[in-house]
Write an enzyme that holds these catalytic residues in place. Sequence first.
Site, mmCIF file in Angstrom:
data_model
loop_
_atom_site.group_PDB
_atom_site.id
_atom_site.type_symbol
_atom_site.label_atom_id
_atom_site.label_comp_id
_atom_site.label_asym_id
_atom_site.label_seq_id
_atom_site.Cartn_x
_atom_site.Cartn_y
_atom_site.Cartn_z
ATOM 1 C CB SER A 285 2.368 -6.553 4.818
ATOM 2 O OG SER A 285 1.666 -5.348 5.051
ATOM 3 C CE LYS A 286 9.197 -1.519 3.303
ATOM 4 N NZ LYS A 286 9.003 -0.354 4.146
#
Length: 529
Positions: A285-286
């Site tokens: 994920s970011k």
Amino acid sequence: MKKVYQEKKKGYFCRIILNNNNIMAQDKVRVRFAPSPTGPLHIGGVRTALYNYLFAKQHGGDLILRIEDTDSQRFVEGAEEYILESFKWLGIEFNEGVSFGGGCGPYRQSERKTIYKQYVDRLVDAGLAYIAFDTPDELERKRKEIANFQYDASTRMQMRNSLTLPGEEIKRLIDNGENYVVRIRIEPGEDIHVNDLIRGEVVINSSVIDDKVLFKSADQLPTYHLANIVDDHLMEITHVIRGEEWLPSAPLHVILYHYLGWADTMPKFAHLPLLLKPEGNGKLSKRDGDRLGFPVFPLEWKDIKTGDTSSGYRESGYLPDAVINFLALLGWNAGNNQEIMSVEEMIALFDLANCSKSGAKFDYEKGKWFNHQYIIKKDNKELAVMAQPVLAKHNVQATPAYVEKVIGLVKERLTFINELWDQASFFFVAPTGYDEKVVKKRWKEDSASQLSELIDVLISREPFDVQGTEETVKSWIENKGYHLGNIMNATRLALVGESKGPHIFDIMEALGKEETINRLKRAIELIKK
Ligand code: GLU
């Protein structure tokens, strides 16, 4: 299931798009990348596009860029432009699609409303889909009333829809402008087979699939499920290569192909493995990027709403070819342990059969390694151009030839081009001070007098080239019986200011005689004190 679907499909069994010769262009491989413009393109999406690109190129096929923007709630301004710019930077070329043109347009789903509506109507008329008027409140109430509520064969007859309401009532509601959705009617208890090119046969029982919404009257737009299938069919897509997260939708898609009468020309599916966190537990994920300090987007992205900036591979100093090579091997291997590959080699070697079923750990360090390898491989002239902003930042003006020469000497030490300053600033500006620790260790009692002698040796050395200077200096040291290491260390301290840098005679040649001597004099003067 087959029986039911085949009976119902009568009348729809035709391919709509014929090519110019009115022959179905079935043989040509046609794949698509179909992002939703909901924000910056995630690096996993870039990998999906890359695999589609490699597959298309290998088969002499077409790659299409379709923008799936039917969810107006999630639409983000600038996302489409971002997607296009990312692929331009990476060198992934499309044959058709948004901004590329082609015969199957428009390629933006929001511009295809009228196309979808006819298929929605067809499904409703054939009894394969139905109209549902349940309001969000009504649905919420049902969810509270029935544990694990799912809108499907077990519950649909308790709801307000065209299966339960009288015809006049349905007409009245529609005429009154009541919002409605169209839901697919899934027959329960059927095994749905999805033949996946990576995962093999996946069988899912239709009872677990709910009567998904296919269309919303409020914005007259289909949902992803319908639009995706209609477009893949009309655009004559032969292979759907997409992220693993879409695997649960695949059985529904298979059902839709049957309902629409397109089962015979259904594309082949390949669901790519997930990109996992570097530690391997869960989806990348970011936040992982923020936490561990690496980009998860190809280009920098500025969120207009929050003002936040997310870093990109381009701005972090990655070479596009290195990013491509790194991504290609996240979930695929060439079958021969080869790691560094040109795009042409990847096209030749790519094989969905060599894609892993399990998730691929996002090994960021490996990404850096690839960048380092590509810097080494890259032409010094091109690197010199890339180095210009780094030099400009430090107000350095140097000839392209000089920058090229310096790059040639230090590139083995660079992971990113912006590390050039750390590694090579002394080629552009003379040291203003000398590292104390190095002075203590490397500047001997007789260093000053020896370097003074060295200056005399260098003055008469002509030409001032690496080999000649090295020979002259070394034979002087030998004749005098001096300690080679001590003199070299002191010289490096004088020229660089610390104990780093490439071969000392390379540094001398690059700096030139005058500058070398000036630096030696300065060191003798300053370090003595
Ligand atoms: N629009 C979907 C996405 O954003 C496409 C999925 C597919 O390739 O079918 O990922």
